[in-house]
Scaffold this active site. Structure first.
Site, PDB file in Angstrom:
ATOM      1  N   HIS A   1      23.313  34.159  56.325  1.00  0.00           N
ATOM      2  CA  HIS A   1      23.589  35.641  56.194  1.00  0.00           C
ATOM      3  C   HIS A   1      24.566  35.812  54.798  1.00  0.00           C
ATOM      4  O   HIS A   1      24.572  36.213  54.061  1.00  0.00           O
ATOM      5  CB  HIS A   1      25.019  36.101  57.347  1.00  0.00           C
ATOM      6  CG  HIS A   1      25.135  37.561  57.254  1.00  0.00           C
ATOM      7  ND1 HIS A   1      26.315  37.832  57.087  1.00  0.00           N
ATOM      8  CD2 HIS A   1      24.830  38.743  57.693  1.00  0.00           C
ATOM      9  CE1 HIS A   1      26.633  38.928  56.601  1.00  0.00           C
ATOM     10  NE2 HIS A   1      25.491  39.785  56.916  1.00  0.00           N
TER      11      HIS A   1
ATOM     12  N   ASP B   1      34.559  54.900  51.569  1.00  0.00           N
ATOM     13  CA  ASP B   1      34.629  55.315  50.044  1.00  0.00           C
ATOM     14  C   ASP B   1      33.546  55.265  49.590  1.00  0.00           C
ATOM     15  O   ASP B   1      34.093  56.497  48.579  1.00  0.00           O
ATOM     16  CB  ASP B   1      35.805  53.985  50.518  1.00  0.00           C
ATOM     17  CG  ASP B   1      36.906  54.475  50.801  1.00  0.00           C
ATOM     18  OD1 ASP B   1      37.752  55.164  51.036  1.00  0.00           O
ATOM     19  OD2 ASP B   1      37.417  53.597  51.313  1.00  0.00           O
TER      20      ASP B   1
ATOM     21  N   SER C   1      26.136  44.685  55.493  1.00  0.00           N
ATOM     22  CA  SER C   1      26.427  43.666  54.699  1.00  0.00           C
ATOM     23  C   SER C   1      26.073  43.820  53.703  1.00  0.00           C
ATOM     24  O   SER C   1      26.672  43.123  53.106  1.00  0.00           O
ATOM     25  CB  SER C   1      26.161  42.687  55.956  1.00  0.00           C
ATOM     26  OG  SER C   1      26.717  42.244  56.875  1.00  0.00           O
TER      27      SER C   1
ATOM     28  N   ASP D   1      14.268  37.234  35.550  1.00  0.00           N
ATOM     29  CA  ASP D   1      14.224  36.526  37.034  1.00  0.00           C
ATOM     30  C   ASP D   1      12.676  36.737  38.046  1.00  0.00           C
ATOM     31  O   ASP D   1      12.415  38.263  37.199  1.00  0.00           O
ATOM     32  CB  ASP D   1      14.864  36.948  37.727  1.00  0.00           C
ATOM     33  CG  ASP D   1      15.828  36.517  37.548  1.00  0.00           C
ATOM     34  OD1 ASP D   1      17.071  35.160  38.455  1.00  0.00           O
ATOM     35  OD2 ASP D   1      16.678  37.139  36.744  1.00  0.00           O
TER      36      ASP D   1
ATOM     37  N   ASP E   1      32.550  34.832  55.098  1.00  0.00           N
ATOM     38  CA  ASP E   1      31.322  35.141  55.827  1.00  0.00           C
ATOM     39  C   ASP E   1      30.942  33.505  56.681  1.00  0.00           C
ATOM     40  O   ASP E   1      31.903  33.015  56.938  1.00  0.00           O
ATOM     41  CB  ASP E   1      29.989  35.079  54.695  1.00  0.00           C
ATOM     42  CG  ASP E   1      28.978  36.354  55.223  1.00  0.00           C
ATOM     43  OD1 ASP E   1      28.534  36.449  56.577  1.00  0.00           O
ATOM     44  OD2 ASP E   1      28.861  37.796  54.537  1.00  0.00           O
TER      45      ASP E   1
ATOM     46  N   TYR F   1      40.753  49.410  58.142  1.00  0.00           N
ATOM     47  CA  TYR F   1      42.441  48.982  57.869  1.00  0.00           C
ATOM     48  C   TYR F   1      42.215  49.625  56.259  1.00  0.00           C
ATOM     49  O   TYR F   1      42.075  49.858  55.495  1.00  0.00           O
ATOM     50  CB  TYR F   1      42.438  47.302  57.739  1.00  0.00           C
ATOM     51  CG  TYR F   1      42.575  46.604  58.545  1.00  0.00           C
ATOM     52  CD1 TYR F   1      43.647  47.106  59.781  1.00  0.00           C
ATOM     53  CD2 TYR F   1      41.364  46.246  59.240  1.00  0.00           C
ATOM     54  CE1 TYR F   1      43.244  46.502  60.630  1.00  0.00           C
ATOM     55  CE2 TYR F   1      41.448  45.273  60.349  1.00  0.00           C
ATOM     56  CZ  TYR F   1      42.198  45.533  61.317  1.00  0.00           C
ATOM     57  OH  TYR F   1      42.695  44.973  62.445  1.00  0.00           O
TER      58      TYR F   1
ATOM     59  N   ASP G   1      36.110  26.029  55.294  1.00  0.00           N
ATOM     60  CA  ASP G   1      35.265  26.584  56.538  1.00  0.00           C
ATOM     61  C   ASP G   1      36.227  26.537  57.575  1.00  0.00           C
ATOM     62  O   ASP G   1      37.159  25.341  57.922  1.00  0.00           O
ATOM     63  CB  ASP G   1      34.225  24.891  56.179  1.00  0.00           C
ATOM     64  CG  ASP G   1      33.701  25.407  58.686  1.00  0.00           C
ATOM     65  OD1 ASP G   1      34.193  26.507  58.458  1.00  0.00           O
ATOM     66  OD2 ASP G   1      32.813  24.689  57.783  1.00  0.00           O
TER      67      ASP G   1
ATOM     68  N   ASN H   1      27.054  49.120  61.024  1.00  0.00           N
ATOM     69  CA  ASN H   1      25.889  49.422  61.803  1.00  0.00           C
ATOM     70  C   ASN H   1      25.426  49.497  63.091  1.00  0.00           C
ATOM     71  O   ASN H   1      23.912  49.823  63.574  1.00  0.00           O
ATOM     72  CB  ASN H   1      25.060  48.227  61.556  1.00  0.00           C
ATOM     73  CG  ASN H   1      24.872  47.367  59.925  1.00  0.00           C
ATOM     74  OD1 ASN H   1      25.549  47.734  58.879  1.00  0.00           O
ATOM     75  ND2 ASN H   1      23.769  46.004  59.914  1.00  0.00           N
TER      76      ASN H   1
ATOM     77  N   ALA I   1      36.759  47.521  57.715  1.00  0.00           N
ATOM     78  CA  ALA I   1      36.657  48.260  56.812  1.00  0.00           C
ATOM     79  C   ALA I   1      37.702  49.558  57.019  1.00  0.00           C
ATOM     80  O   ALA I   1      38.056  50.521  56.005  1.00  0.00           O
ATOM     81  CB  ALA I   1      35.344  48.674  57.331  1.00  0.00           C
TER      82      ALA I   1
ATOM     83  N   ASP J   1      18.426  29.443  43.421  1.00  0.00           N
ATOM     84  CA  ASP J   1      18.990  30.505  42.292  1.00  0.00           C
ATOM     85  C   ASP J   1      20.151  30.602  42.443  1.00  0.00           C
ATOM     86  O   ASP J   1      20.948  31.639  41.669  1.00  0.00           O
ATOM     87  CB  ASP J   1      18.240  31.508  43.625  1.00  0.00           C
ATOM     88  CG  ASP J   1      17.731  32.536  42.258  1.00  0.00           C
ATOM     89  OD1 ASP J   1      18.375  32.131  41.264  1.00  0.00           O
ATOM     90  OD2 ASP J   1      17.227  33.618  42.571  1.00  0.00           O
TER      91      ASP J   1
END
Length: 615
Positions: free
Chosen positions: A204, A334, A366, A139, A171, A308, A190, A296, A306, A179
């Site tokens: 994103h 973790d 992310s 690549d 997301d 839970y 959706d 963030n 995260a 690519d």
């Protein structure tokens, strides 16, 4: 000693009360919402549900609606409302027919905020055509992917590339940019627009998906971690990058029902949701590995989802291996993975504002989470099927960061090569096992408490040594044991060290670090570093204590005990871990600690020189 134990119990009780207060007023209830969820019980007949919905319409002048076509099976309805309406509904007769009534919290993509901007566009928009990498895949921009080199991806590829594994990307959707042309896809959904095609209108989700499974070895663009795996696009975030827990929860269940092996959620926010937690438990029971970004905000504790149970929380580090400035840390983390920083972003092809393919470097947790999701796909392709086993492999294979008192990195840096090797072989070779013991501190030995490693043997030796010093002094200066002496010995030598590695959501870590530190460690406890502060790790504090308390009949023994404890702490530290700020961790630091330990012992001898009576 009894008084000291009672004091410790009081402090622990106080911390528990504070924790309860913060849990009530903390991240669990701070989320934003515009709608309210009503989850009707499964045993309630449809006729009764319809009657309740009509009554709600008449009372509040608003029509409850299903969130999407999958909500009907779960009897989940939403209505617009604020916190006052939420309280009214929970007290109303309708609540008896529901499992729960809760806010439909809004979660957002991460990156989000000033610290994690979109970064630079790469490559510049001209007709340059750089040569493919000569090492690894062909690549074009693989050589720019420091993140893949950092996790040892090429060693993992010698064993598997993730074929046969499906990764659900919950997301903003996925657009099949050039690519991703040869990447395998399975049917997604959706949930924002309630349709089958989950196309990205933000960029994103496409970027995140590229890190997981970007087409590789196609002489174009960049590489992906598990590039033979299949992607399941599940759109739950709109064009602005925000979405509701109702959509996310349905997407999690959809992924579990449609055969996803791994779920990645590079999204988060505040507000605890029973609906989402139930969906996570559902997917976990079906053997799905769930991974999410820690957030963030650069705060202590991961964001939802995260935090839970059964979700692997991922923090971020930059090209230098240090925690990214934006990354959350502490409880819920973790493992850590490349997330990028100002000195090096995560490069993938995604879409621009016009929906056209473009290579962008982004940074955020992310970007870290899909690295772990990709490696999880490689691990699962190697034969590990259970989520708990997956987490164990990820953690045992991680590159451990020794000086991580604030749990920036969880088990350590993601190591794809070691993880796949461990998963493939089913056991660790003796050299690998020895390395793991050494890196995790068990040869010291070490003791893990929720991600924080505490040297158990040195702490015990410090405490025992302090009592031995006191016993030795009794030969020359007879005195009786007392609670003030014992508490001083504990405080000076080891502190309540078992508290030091506790990471609890919504509670600041510093009270635990202070309570879990001895007097010489107080100077570095707040920073969470291992190197001792030379002002605290010296005879200075004992001198102050002796001067201030020597004239008091009881507290002088606290000063004596603290001084002896400090002497023991400094002596054991000189043997096990002689790290001092400004002096390094070599012989200079070791001499400094031993000299000050001797001075502390000499100070006690001097203080008790004229002692004639027992305490």
């Amino acid at each position: 000693m009894r008084r000291f134990i009672l004091l410790c119990l009081f402090v622990i009780g106080l911390v528990t009360v504070v924790f309860h207060f913060l849990n009530v007023h903390g991240l669990a209830t701070k989320g934003e919402f515009e709608t309210i969820l009503l989850d009707f019980r499964e045993d309630i007949p449809a006729l009764v549900i319809n009657q309740d919905l009509q009554a709600i319409t008449q009372q509040y002048h608003i029509v409850p609606r299903l969130d999407n076509q999958f909500s009907a099976a779960d009897h989940v309805y939403i209505i617009t409302g604020d916190r006052q309406r939420l309280q009214d509904l929970r007290k109303s007769p309708f609540a008896e027919a529901t499992e729960f009534i809760e806010p439909n919290y809004i979660y957002r993509k991460v990156p989000e905020g000033k610290t994690t901007g979109l970064g630079e566009q790469f490559p510049p928009q001209n007709n340059q055509n750089p040569k493919p990498s000569l090492i690894g895949p062909n690549d074009q921009y693989y050589s720019k992917q420091w993140n893949l080199h950092k996790i040892g991806i090429e060693g993992a590829w010698t064993r598997t590339k993730g074929s046969g594994i499906t990764v659900a990307v919950i997301d903003t959707g996925i657009t099949q940019v050039p690519d991703l042309a040869e990447t395998k896809f399975v049917k997604g959904y959706d949930f924002v627009n309630d349709r089958e095609t989950a196309k990205d209108d933000n960029g994103h989700g496409t970027h995140v998906a590229g890190t997981i499974a970007q087409t590789t070895n196609n002489q174009y663009g960049v590489a992906g971690v598990a590039y033979e795996a299949s992607l399941m696009p599940l759109k739950v975030l709109n064009a602005d990058g925000s979405g509701t827990v109702a959509d996310i929860a349905e997407a999690i269940k959809f992924a579990a029902d449609k055969g996803a092996d791994v779920i990645n959620m590079s999204l988060g926010g505040a507000g605890e949701s029973k609906l989402m937690q139930d969906a996570i438990e559902y997917a976990y029971r079906k053997g799905v590995v769930i991974i999410a970004a820690a957030g963030n905000e650069s705060t202590d504790g991961a964001s939802y989802p995260a935090r839970y149970p059964h979700v692997i929380g991922v923090s971020a580090f930059g090209p230098d291996g240090e925690k990214a400035s934006y990354s959350n840390f502490g409880a819920g983390v973790d493992i850590s993975a490349p997330g990028g920083s100002e000195t090096g972003t995560i490069l993938q092809e995604t879409i621009d504002e016009n929906g056209q393919g473009v290579f962008l470097g982004l940074q955020g947790t992310s970007m870290a989470s899909p690295h772990v999701a990709g490696v999880a796909a490689l691990i699962k392709a190697s034969g590990i099927t259970e989520p708990d086993q997956m987490l164990k492999v990820l953690q045992q294979s991680a590159r451990v960061i020794q000086d991580d008192g604030l749990n920036y990195y969880g088990a350590g840096h993601l190591n794809a090569e070691a993880a796949v090797k461990l998963a493939s072989e089913g056991q660790i070779s003796f050299p690998d096992f020895f390395r793991w013991l050494r890196d995790n501190g068990y040869i010291n030995p070490g003791f893990w408490i929720d991600g924080g490693v505490i040297a158990l043997l040195p702490k015990i030796l410090m405490l025992v040594a302090s009592y031995l010093l006191a016993w030795f002094l009794r030969v020359y200066f007879p005195f009786a044991w007392s609670w003030s002496l014992s508490s001083g010995l504990i405080l000076g030598s080891s502190g309540l060290f078992f508290l030091k590695g506790f990471y609890i959501f919504d509670l600041p870590q510093w009270p635990f670090r202070v309570l879990g530190s001895s007097l010489p460690e107080l100077g570095n406890s707040l920073q969470g570093t291992g190197a001792l502060n030379p002002l605290f790790a010296s005879v200075l504090i004992p001198v102050v204590l002796i001067v201030l308390l020597l004239g008091h009949p009881n507290w002088k023994w606290f000063a004596v005990g603290s001084t002896l404890g400090i002497a023991a702490c400094l002596t054991i530290s000189a043997i096990y871990h002689p790290a001092v700020w400004g002096l390094g961790d070599g012989n200079i630091a070791r001499i400094f600690l031993i000299v000050n330990a001797l001075l502390c012992y000499g100070l006690v001898r001097l203080a008790l020189k004229d002692e004639k009576q027992t305490a």
